[in-house]
Scaffold this active site. Structure first.
Site, mmCIF file in Angstrom:
data_model
loop_
_atom_site.group_PDB
_atom_site.id
_atom_site.type_symbol
_atom_site.label_atom_id
_atom_site.label_comp_id
_atom_site.label_asym_id
_atom_site.label_seq_id
_atom_site.Cartn_x
_atom_site.Cartn_y
_atom_site.Cartn_z
ATOM 1 N N ASP A 1 -7.002 2.308 7.459
ATOM 2 C CA ASP A 1 -6.763 0.878 7.345
ATOM 3 C C ASP A 1 -5.987 0.614 6.066
ATOM 4 O O ASP A 1 -6.285 1.191 5.015
ATOM 5 C CB ASP A 1 -8.085 0.099 7.319
ATOM 6 C CG ASP A 1 -7.846 -1.397 7.306
ATOM 7 O OD1 ASP A 1 -7.284 -1.915 8.297
ATOM 8 O OD2 ASP A 1 -8.188 -2.051 6.305
ATOM 9 N N HIS B 1 -11.831 -7.287 5.746
ATOM 10 C CA HIS B 1 -10.503 -7.226 5.129
ATOM 11 C C HIS B 1 -10.496 -6.425 3.832
ATOM 12 O O HIS B 1 -9.639 -6.637 2.973
ATOM 13 C CB HIS B 1 -9.903 -8.628 4.928
ATOM 14 C CG HIS B 1 -9.721 -9.362 6.213
ATOM 15 N ND1 HIS B 1 -8.837 -8.947 7.194
ATOM 16 C CD2 HIS B 1 -10.340 -10.465 6.712
ATOM 17 C CE1 HIS B 1 -8.906 -9.762 8.222
ATOM 18 N NE2 HIS B 1 -9.813 -10.682 7.964
ATOM 19 N N ASP C 1 -13.532 -2.122 6.810
ATOM 20 C CA ASP C 1 -12.832 -2.245 8.088
ATOM 21 C C ASP C 1 -12.760 -0.893 8.811
ATOM 22 O O ASP C 1 -12.892 -0.838 10.038
ATOM 23 C CB ASP C 1 -11.426 -2.812 7.892
ATOM 24 C CG ASP C 1 -11.425 -4.316 7.628
ATOM 25 O OD1 ASP C 1 -12.490 -4.958 7.706
ATOM 26 O OD2 ASP C 1 -10.333 -4.853 7.350
#
Length: 191
Positions: A20, A160, A165
């Site tokens: 991510d 976030h 995540d």
């Protein structure tokens, strides 16, 4: 720009690396990376983690600060993408990647950064949980990670932010694999 990336797969995997990126925006051509995170999964369990804040060498937009909780002060003294990208790529290795919106967002950014800074064509195969969610027999309201996590009662404690995540994506994928009749049989990589 045509990118010769790895294949987008729909498979049940036991071994993969979840990735991510947090960025300064949503335009893959204009945004800068401010956090890179990854979780290495072996036999469906977390085996190792990587996470690094990245100094984008510019001030963050207010909406990104609100969304991520990452501030300009947190990025002071952090490595730049030029100094950290190779470490991130080495952590990933040649694993199949797992991520949410991976095909359209994260891997395009990584691909371009690898060409620019490492003169390397990033071509790992990938499984995008956004695509998986659209292909299983579950009627999600939408394909946002938060919606999928909510459906499975998975709490994303720090939405976030990269590692949180990544963990949420991993847990959602594990749940979705249970419903995914279309997947090829389980694939074990040798890494």
């Amino acid at each position: 720009m045509d990118r010769i990336k790895g294949k987008s797969l729909l498979e049940k995997l036991d071994n993969y690396t979840v990735i991510d990126l947090e960025t300064t925006g949503v335009n893959i051509y204009k945004c800068s990376v401010i956090e890179m995170s990854a979780i290495r999964v072996r036999d469906n369990e977390v085996a190792d983690t990587y996470s690094q804040l990245i100094n984008p060498k510019k001030l963050l937009p207010n909406e990104i600060i609100k969304l991520t909780g990452i501030t300009d002060n947190m990025l002071v003294g952090m490595p730049t993408i030029e100094n950290e990208l190779e470490t991130f790529i080495n952590f990933i290795g040649d694993d199949i990647l797992l991520g949410h919106n991976l095909v359209s967002f994260d891997t395009n950014i990584i691909y371009d950064l690898c060409l620019e800074h490492l003169k390397y064509q990033f071509s790992n195969d990938m499984v995008d949980t956004c695509r998986v969610a659209k292909n299983i027999d579950v009627d999600f309201k939408n394909s946002k990670l938060s919606t999928i996590a909510g459906y499975y009662n998975i709490e994303n404690k720090n939405e976030h932010r990269g590692l949180s995540d990544c963990m949420t994506t991993h847990l959602c994928y594990q749940k979705m694999k249970e419903k995914a009749n279309y997947f090829k049989k389980s694939v074990k990589s040798t890494n």
